[in-house]
Design an enzyme around this catalytic site. Structure first.
Site, PDB file in Angstrom:
ATOM      1  CB  CYS A  87      -2.198  -4.591 -16.696  1.00  0.00           C
ATOM      2  SG  CYS A  87      -2.511  -6.270 -16.123  1.00  0.00           S
ATOM      3  NE  ARG A 107      -8.150  -8.432 -11.943  1.00  0.00           N
ATOM      4  CZ  ARG A 107      -7.284  -8.021 -11.015  1.00  0.00           C
ATOM      5  NH1 ARG A 107      -5.987  -8.200 -11.216  1.00  0.00           N
ATOM      6  NH2 ARG A 107      -7.692  -7.435  -9.920  1.00  0.00           N
ATOM      7  NE  ARG A 141       0.298  -8.905  -4.940  1.00  0.00           N
ATOM      8  CZ  ARG A 141      -0.590  -8.877  -5.919  1.00  0.00           C
ATOM      9  NH1 ARG A 141      -0.277  -9.389  -7.092  1.00  0.00           N
ATOM     10  NH2 ARG A 141      -1.776  -8.346  -5.747  1.00  0.00           N
ATOM     11  CD  GLU A 186      -2.820 -12.964 -13.139  1.00  0.00           C
ATOM     12  OE1 GLU A 186      -2.431 -11.982 -12.484  1.00  0.00           O
ATOM     13  OE2 GLU A 186      -4.018 -13.184 -13.380  1.00  0.00           O
ATOM     14  CG  HIS A 197      -2.198  -0.728   1.016  1.00  0.00           C
ATOM     15  ND1 HIS A 197      -2.858  -1.389   2.032  1.00  0.00           N
ATOM     16  CD2 HIS A 197      -2.949  -0.914  -0.082  1.00  0.00           C
ATOM     17  CE1 HIS A 197      -3.951  -1.938   1.551  1.00  0.00           C
ATOM     18  NE2 HIS A 197      -4.029  -1.668   0.281  1.00  0.00           N
ATOM     19  NE  ARG A 213      -5.898  -3.450  -9.548  1.00  0.00           N
ATOM     20  CZ  ARG A 213      -5.404  -2.228  -9.693  1.00  0.00           C
ATOM     21  NH1 ARG A 213      -6.212  -1.179  -9.611  1.00  0.00           N
ATOM     22  NH2 ARG A 213      -4.119  -2.045  -9.900  1.00  0.00           N
ATOM     23  CG  ASN A 263       1.868  -6.295  -9.318  1.00  0.00           C
ATOM     24  OD1 ASN A 263       2.858  -5.796  -9.831  1.00  0.00           O
ATOM     25  ND2 ASN A 263       0.795  -5.593  -9.025  1.00  0.00           N
ATOM     26  CG  ASP A 264      -0.786 -12.442  -8.737  1.00  0.00           C
ATOM     27  OD1 ASP A 264      -0.349 -12.543  -7.572  1.00  0.00           O
ATOM     28  OD2 ASP A 264      -1.991 -12.237  -8.982  1.00  0.00           O
TER      29      ASP A 264
END
Length: 567
Positions: A492, A331, A455, A421, A193, A295, A444-445
């Site tokens: 993305c 998504r 992560r 991913e 965050h 999202r 990220n994934d």
């Protein structure tokens, strides 16, 4: 993290430079003593605990509203979710039971939060990532009960560098960038965050730098949010040089206009990642050419029942209509296992991060997927928008085929594609590249699964670094398969927000980039400062490296335009 006598290096997660004296976060209250008991009046103790929980919930709601007023939609949503956690009836019931056993309100609250904390920490990456949020709420409640000030950002008359172990959303959401020159935290990772909110606010930030906690208040430091370097007691010349580079960067950014493209005219659409209608205004203000990741989880995760087709359609249409004839990539629901839904039974999985989430879950509930796809088809009807829809967590051609069939059966006439991913999908993307309309790489994934590294754990941040050569190889594999099949391949994940890495991604064959909206202008400027062949050479150089830091250095050496724009 590396350390020298006058500097140390963490992970740069928000570009730019900031200088000023160190100011540490106000300390959290101490843990109430184990076994601490109330004075015998259980009713008064329960009332005190309930009042403190509500006080914190109301404070977080107020912070959420102020964040929304400042245009920080993502921060507002996080704070609203924290307020809901503070008011969770299960939490109150646990605290009441502890008070019934004779514990003091503060100790009862501490132990009740501890129970929740253990549950979240063992529930997979998504929920484990909320542990820091839960700790922040706990500390605020205990501060209220003990008559102490709530933990938070210090005040100062001059701009300062904020140093903390980690930053909770309640702390970062209302920070005034005119006062906070930069963040440095001991914990956190590129997708924490802290990192996301720092990029949203445009504040330079470095995470995973525990040496920062040893700096006394008032120590002058220079923070480079691009390289991750923190210089202690920098010279006036070093600060002046850094600020001149910052001014050059700002000038380059302000001068970058129009579609994303390399210096020799190769078009690279620059898109925004959004989490709902509240993010649309920022995306448009920062020049997004569309949406690369919409999202949709916000409609599902806090719902007691599955949202209806009509309810989904209304929200989707609100977003789609805002972008005219631009591309909007949606998504489908990425939930299940580590993102449990109240209206679906949760399976008992020993490792939820590797469980039935996203498309795997939808294969067991095809009616839910069909409702979402039909809602999207209806929402786009009559609009000029270029709607693309993609499925997350696709592992192989069988998954891809299932989703493509579902999309067409639901009446979607736009493009349907899949997210890359999972390493298996990247390595064998050629098997299904011709069967789908596009790929979108979620870095990220992909990093999390490629390196077996959660992560959300700052101590593993070196494995979450998208500059890792193995990550670049996986991206290249997917992009090459897409290019060979004549299929587009975007990125993305947060990796696209790194301007130098954006050039490398283009050199690897990526055809579009999507990121947090505030990152778009800088990426546009840096991309425009390089030719496509320079991007290719930077990508080749990075892949020859044997470490993330080496890849970064070798790529930067091949990108002369970085120096021209002050990077």
């Amino acid at each position: 993290m590396t350390v020298t006598a006058t500097s140390f290096t963490g992970v740069g997660v928000s570009p730019g430079v900031g200088a000023g004296p160190v100011r540490a976060m106000a300390a959290a209250p101490p843990e109430p003593p184990p076994g601490e008991r109330h004075d015998g009046d259980a009713t008064a103790a329960l009332a005190a605990a309930s009042s403190a929980l509500e006080t914190v919930g109301a404070d977080l709601d107020a912070r959420s509203e102020r964040a929304a007023q400042k245009g920080r939609a993502e921060a507002s949503e996080v704070l609203a979710a924290q307020a809901m956690m503070a008011r969770d009836p299960s939490l109150s019931e646990l605290a009441a039971a502890k008070i019934g056993e004779g514990l003091s309100p503060a100790r009862a609250v501490f132990e009740a939060f501890g129970t929740f904390r253990d549950l979240l920490a063992s529930a997979g990456a998504y929920l484990a990532g909320r542990v820091a949020d839960l700790d922040d709420i706990r500390d605020r409640v205990i501060a209220v009960l003990s008559g102490r000030p709530m933990p938070g950002v210090p005040d100062a008359d001059v701009p300062f560098v904020l140093v903390a172990r980690d930053l909770a959303p309640a702390d970062t959401a209302l920070i005034d960038p005119a006062k906070v020159a930069a963040f440095v935290t001991a914990e956190g990772g590129p997708t924490s965050h802290t990192a996301i909110l720092a990029r949203t606010m445009g504040v330079p930030a470095v995470v995973a730098a525990p040496a920062a906690l040893d700096l006394p208040d008032g120590t002058p430091v220079l923070v480079d949010g691009t390289t991750g370097e923190v210089t202690v007691e920098p010279s006036e010349e070093a600060v002046r040089t850094a600020r001149q580079a910052g001014d050059a960067l700002a000038a380059a950014v302000s001068g970058a206009r129009g579609p994303g493209a390399t210096a020799d005219g190769k078009l690279v659409p620059l898109l925004a990642n959004i989490g709902g209608p509240a993010d649309v205004e920022s995306a448009l203000a920062h020049g997004a050419e569309g949406v690369g990741l919409f999202r949709t989880e916000f409609l599902f995760l806090d719902a007691a029942t599955a949202p209806t087709l009509e309810a989904q359609q209304a929200v989707y249409r609100e977003v789609l209509s805002a972008f005219g004839d631009k591309r909007v990539v949606v998504r489908t629901l990425d939930a299940g296992a580590d993102k449990p839904l109240a209206f679906l039974p949760a399976g008992d999985e020993p490792n939820p991060a590797l469980g039935e989430r996203a498309l795997r879950m939808m294969r067991h509930h095809p009616d839910m997927l069909d409702t979402q796809l039909r809602a999207l088809a209806a929402a786009s009807s009559g609009l000029p928008v270029d709607l693309w829809v993609m499925a997350p967590m696709v592992a192989d051609g069988d998954d891809a085929g299932f989703f493509m069939d579902a999309a067409r059966a639901a009446g979607l006439t736009g493009k349907a594609g899949v997210m890359i991913e999972i390493p298996a999908a990247a390595l064998r993307a050629r098997d299904f590249a011709q069967a789908v309309d596009f790929f979108s790489i979620g870095t990220n994934d992909l990093a999390q699964y490629a390196f077996a590294a959660d992560r959300q754990i700052g101590a593993l941040s070196r494995f979450q670094d998208p500059w890792q050569p193995a990550m670049l190889d996986l991206i290249a594999s997917a992009a090459t398969a897409a290019n060979t099949a004549g299929t587009s391949c975007g990125v993305c994940g947060e990796a696209a927000a790194d301007p130098a890495l954006a050039c490398v991604l283009v050199g690897l064959g990526v055809t579009s980039l999507s990121m947090s909206a505030p990152a778009l202008p800088l990426v546009r400027a840096v991309l425009a400062a390089h030719t496509y062949s320079q991007c290719v050479r930077a990508a080749e150089a990075a892949r020859r490296a044997t470490s993330a830091s080496g890849a970064r250095e070798m790529a930067r050496a091949a990108l002369p335009g970085l120096r021209a724009v002050g990077m």
